[in-house]
Design a protein around this motif. Sequence first.
Motif, mmCIF file in Angstrom:
data_model
loop_
_atom_site.group_PDB
_atom_site.id
_atom_site.type_symbol
_atom_site.label_atom_id
_atom_site.label_comp_id
_atom_site.label_asym_id
_atom_site.label_seq_id
_atom_site.Cartn_x
_atom_site.Cartn_y
_atom_site.Cartn_z
ATOM 1 N N LEU A 1 -5.645 -0.663 6.653
ATOM 2 C CA LEU A 1 -4.223 -0.637 6.319
ATOM 3 C C LEU A 1 -3.962 -1.286 4.960
ATOM 4 O O LEU A 1 -3.099 -0.833 4.199
ATOM 5 C CB LEU A 1 -3.409 -1.340 7.405
ATOM 6 N N ARG A 2 -4.708 -2.335 4.655
ATOM 7 C CA ARG A 2 -4.546 -2.966 3.347
ATOM 8 C C ARG A 2 -4.860 -1.967 2.231
ATOM 9 O O ARG A 2 -4.117 -1.874 1.243
ATOM 10 C CB ARG A 2 -5.462 -4.185 3.237
ATOM 11 N N ASP A 3 -5.941 -1.190 2.382
ATOM 12 C CA ASP A 3 -6.295 -0.208 1.368
ATOM 13 C C ASP A 3 -5.248 0.898 1.276
ATOM 14 O O ASP A 3 -4.908 1.364 0.183
ATOM 15 C CB ASP A 3 -7.664 0.414 1.683
ATOM 16 N N ILE A 4 -4.738 1.334 2.427
ATOM 17 C CA ILE A 4 -3.725 2.394 2.438
ATOM 18 C C ILE A 4 -2.455 1.917 1.753
ATOM 19 O O ILE A 4 -1.861 2.612 0.926
ATOM 20 C CB ILE A 4 -3.439 2.844 3.884
ATOM 21 N N HIS A 5 -2.026 0.701 2.074
ATOM 22 C CA HIS A 5 -0.794 0.176 1.483
ATOM 23 C C HIS A 5 -0.965 -0.109 0.001
ATOM 24 O O HIS A 5 -0.022 0.043 -0.786
ATOM 25 C CB HIS A 5 -0.370 -1.090 2.229
ATOM 26 N N ARG A 6 -2.154 -0.521 -0.407
ATOM 27 C CA ARG A 6 -2.396 -0.766 -1.836
ATOM 28 C C ARG A 6 -2.258 0.512 -2.646
ATOM 29 O O ARG A 6 -1.906 0.476 -3.835
ATOM 30 C CB ARG A 6 -3.806 -1.342 -2.037
ATOM 31 N N ALA A 7 -2.538 1.637 -2.017
ATOM 32 C CA ALA A 7 -2.397 2.922 -2.705
ATOM 33 C C ALA A 7 -0.950 3.398 -2.725
ATOM 34 O O ALA A 7 -0.665 4.500 -3.204
ATOM 35 C CB ALA A 7 -3.282 3.972 -2.034
ATOM 36 N N GLY A 8 -0.024 2.575 -2.207
ATOM 37 C CA GLY A 8 1.378 2.949 -2.195
ATOM 38 C C GLY A 8 1.740 3.911 -1.090
ATOM 39 O O GLY A 8 2.747 4.619 -1.184
ATOM 40 N N LEU A 9 0.930 3.963 -0.022
ATOM 41 C CA LEU A 9 1.150 4.901 1.069
ATOM 42 C C LEU A 9 1.451 4.170 2.363
ATOM 43 O O LEU A 9 1.166 2.975 2.511
ATOM 44 C CB LEU A 9 -0.081 5.780 1.277
ATOM 45 N N VAL A 10 2.022 4.894 3.307
ATOM 46 C CA VAL A 10 2.252 4.410 4.667
ATOM 47 C C VAL A 10 1.635 5.429 5.615
ATOM 48 O O VAL A 10 1.886 6.628 5.485
ATOM 49 C CB VAL A 10 3.758 4.247 4.975
ATOM 50 N N HIS A 11 0.817 4.967 6.563
ATOM 51 C CA HIS A 11 0.138 5.885 7.459
ATOM 52 C C HIS A 11 1.115 6.617 8.366
ATOM 53 O O HIS A 11 1.122 7.840 8.445
ATOM 54 C CB HIS A 11 -0.885 5.116 8.306
ATOM 55 N N THR B 1 -2.913 -8.406 5.080
ATOM 56 C CA THR B 1 -3.623 -9.530 4.456
ATOM 57 C C THR B 1 -3.399 -10.811 5.251
ATOM 58 O O THR B 1 -4.334 -11.605 5.437
ATOM 59 C CB THR B 1 -3.141 -9.710 3.005
ATOM 60 N N ASP B 2 -2.156 -11.035 5.725
ATOM 61 C CA ASP B 2 -1.881 -12.205 6.566
ATOM 62 C C ASP B 2 -2.753 -12.180 7.821
ATOM 63 O O ASP B 2 -3.312 -13.206 8.236
ATOM 64 C CB ASP B 2 -0.404 -12.237 6.969
ATOM 65 N N LEU B 3 -2.839 -11.014 8.423
ATOM 66 C CA LEU B 3 -3.626 -10.892 9.652
ATOM 67 C C LEU B 3 -5.109 -11.123 9.393
ATOM 68 O O LEU B 3 -5.806 -11.720 10.219
ATOM 69 C CB LEU B 3 -3.403 -9.516 10.274
ATOM 70 N N LEU B 4 -5.600 -10.636 8.243
ATOM 71 C CA LEU B 4 -7.010 -10.859 7.918
ATOM 72 C C LEU B 4 -7.309 -12.346 7.769
ATOM 73 O O LEU B 4 -8.384 -12.815 8.161
ATOM 74 C CB LEU B 4 -7.372 -10.117 6.633
ATOM 75 N N THR B 5 -6.373 -13.101 7.205
ATOM 76 C CA THR B 5 -6.548 -14.554 7.102
ATOM 77 C C THR B 5 -6.652 -15.183 8.473
ATOM 78 O O THR B 5 -7.515 -16.032 8.735
ATOM 79 C CB THR B 5 -5.370 -15.167 6.321
ATOM 80 N N ALA C 1 -9.684 -5.184 15.189
ATOM 81 C CA ALA C 1 -8.498 -5.604 14.436
ATOM 82 C C ALA C 1 -8.849 -5.891 12.980
ATOM 83 O O ALA C 1 -8.099 -5.525 12.064
ATOM 84 C CB ALA C 1 -7.872 -6.830 15.093
ATOM 85 N N SER C 2 -9.968 -6.531 12.739
ATOM 86 C CA SER C 2 -10.360 -6.846 11.353
ATOM 87 C C SER C 2 -10.553 -5.580 10.535
ATOM 88 O O SER C 2 -10.077 -5.465 9.405
ATOM 89 C CB SER C 2 -11.641 -7.681 11.352
ATOM 90 N N GLY C 3 -11.266 -4.609 11.118
ATOM 91 C CA GLY C 3 -11.493 -3.358 10.399
ATOM 92 C C GLY C 3 -10.209 -2.598 10.142
ATOM 93 O O GLY C 3 -9.995 -2.052 9.052
ATOM 94 N N LEU C 4 -9.324 -2.550 11.136
ATOM 95 C CA LEU C 4 -8.069 -1.824 10.966
ATOM 96 C C LEU C 4 -7.168 -2.501 9.936
ATOM 97 O O LEU C 4 -6.458 -1.834 9.181
ATOM 98 C CB LEU C 4 -7.347 -1.701 12.312
ATOM 99 N N CYS C 5 -7.187 -3.823 9.901
ATOM 100 C CA CYS C 5 -6.393 -4.536 8.896
ATOM 101 C C CYS C 5 -6.883 -4.217 7.489
ATOM 102 O O CYS C 5 -6.075 -4.025 6.563
ATOM 103 C CB CYS C 5 -6.454 -6.041 9.144
#
Length: 695
Positions: A124-134, A257-261, A117-121
């Motif tokens: 996804l954070r990097d993907i969303h920061r690039a303005g994309l949705v998987h 980011t919430d999940l990573l916290t 879960a940590s790695g996937l979060c």
Amino acid sequence: MTSGETGLTMLGHYQVAELLGAGGMGEVYLAHSPSGRAVAVKVIREDLAAKPGFRERFAREVQAARQVSGAFTAPVLDADTTGPTPWMATQYVDGPALADVVAERGPLPADDVWRLASGLCEALRDIHRAGLVHRDLKPGNILLADDGPRVIDFGISRVVDATALTQSGQILGTPLFMAPEQFRTPRDAGPAADVFALGSVLVYAATGHGPFDADTPYAIAWNAVHEAPDLTGLPDSLHPVVTPCLHKDPAARPTPTDLLTLLSSRRHRRTTARATTLARTRRTRLRRTTLALAALTSAALASGIWTWLPGTNPDGKPPKPLATATAPRPTPTPVRLPGWKPWTTNLLTSPDLMGRRLDCRYEFSALWCTGAGVLAARVNPLTGKVRWLQKGSDHMNRTPVLGTSRWSTLTVDYEKDGSSASRRIRTFDTETGRLRKDQVISRVHSCVTLQETLFCSRGGKISAWEPVEMTHMWTAAPGWDLFEPPTGSLPTRVHVVKRDAEGRIVEVGEITQGDGTLLWNREVDKDTEVVAISDSGFVYTASPTRIDMTSFTRRDRRTGAEKTVELATAEQLLGVTDDVFYSRRGGVINAYDISTERVLWSSTTLHEDFSAPALSGDRVHFTAEDGTVIALDRHNGNALWQQPPPKSDMLIGSAPPPFDRLPAPVVLGDIVIAPTFGSRIHSFLAPQPGTTRTP
């Protein structure tokens, strides 16, 4: 099936090694770059490539995938969307898919799911920061490497899917892991849909089934939209993470980011609890370790080999390494491009340009050059043959910005219209060099190209254009200017800066490529020069400037923590690579490890000026002021070899103008391509260490 059985031996400049697998879109091969780097190459099926509009969609998906880079994604390295066989090369990840692991071994333990879960979060954070949705996060798109999961195929699976539900053209994704909004209004599905898929993936990893399993895609869709998730067998410890991800309302789901916290806080509690157990066993471990070291020392003495153990040096110096007899290291076979031979090419002949040199880089299986008198040129790296060349003004006093893609080549040149600066944007067909667009943009401060997009600082804001037809995409980030990366480097993120009334940088940040949203920002000392910003979030500054640097600093943009190296005398910065500062003082090249705040090495040469460093394996290369290319051992600075330019170039003896920096060589394995004087380029095989060739 092997590469020989399929008839595939080369894809671009990648040597095909073996078939890794096949799927709905085509086959995936293990291949190697000229330097020996392992890559995974996805080859698209012929019937799909022949469908109307497929190549355009595939090209757009490759463009989107290029925008994502991070520790838990597999970045795109190269692609060909226009050739007879479309393909895409990504970083090779040595690990099985999550789907295969669960199918063969059963559900993962709860602790492993937490780490997953940590790695996937983070991915996804990097993907969303690039303005994309998987939009298609699923176990088959998650590879389990030794150092963590890797998310692959973001966006690519939207082109074709194997299920009847998605083949209708109305649904994008895999039903078992899709969010309710993807079934209702697919076009409106945003980052929250990826979070829903994350929750479904974690349920699958921990239980072996999905939270909305059913016999048909339509039944799965009904369950996802209307029914509560089936969490049978999910460990209680995972409920706080999974349950909020599977909320029907996208607005109610947490962000990555919430999940990573949440995951970090749980890891902290587990670490604290584990400390008590470790304390209880410390004495036992120390006793066992002492006995083991004693036995190891006795065995070493008995066999006639002296082993230095940690802490045994009587003089207090660092411990010596293990001393053993070793055979001489064999000379490695040179890594070269198939079909390559040494060559020299003259792009232009003009007396006014004899002291100027072109700036070249290797991308999309071709060599791209620009500089005084040359707006853009495409050169075959194997033969030196110029495929096409677009000439520019002989009096250009700066190297044009150059952007390349599979279908267009873009140049940004400098013009003046009264008191405000303008940029002339030209786009050329990548294959033929034919001019497509010629447009002037006024009131522009600076421009960069990144991931098939042109970004320019204009009127106190940042604007983005699609470069083929120069279609305006968005304008955002008021008060920010673009950070122009060092000339010759290829940026992967859009970094921005704020300046004070005197033009000094006082703040740095990053914006998304999709819409210009500010991702992060950090203040910097206005009395320093920002020289580089890394993808990992480090901001590098030189004080007072890179030309007369007396100290340099690395600041972590997340925490503000700093590492600083103070210099005894002023030096000139050459470049920052892999957390190492390279600088020169006269003819001496110095390398500083910023993480340890110490000098790595100093290497004395017979030259006076140098280009930015070009790394390849254990070598670091520089171009000197007379066109000589020198190679040093990147670990200790020892001189390995020198290669002077062709003899005719040596006769010129002209240094470049003060504003024209020295271009770095292009290094492809053991093949080196170096621009010299008079718009000439030559390519040679790296000499053996200890060699100083004569022209």
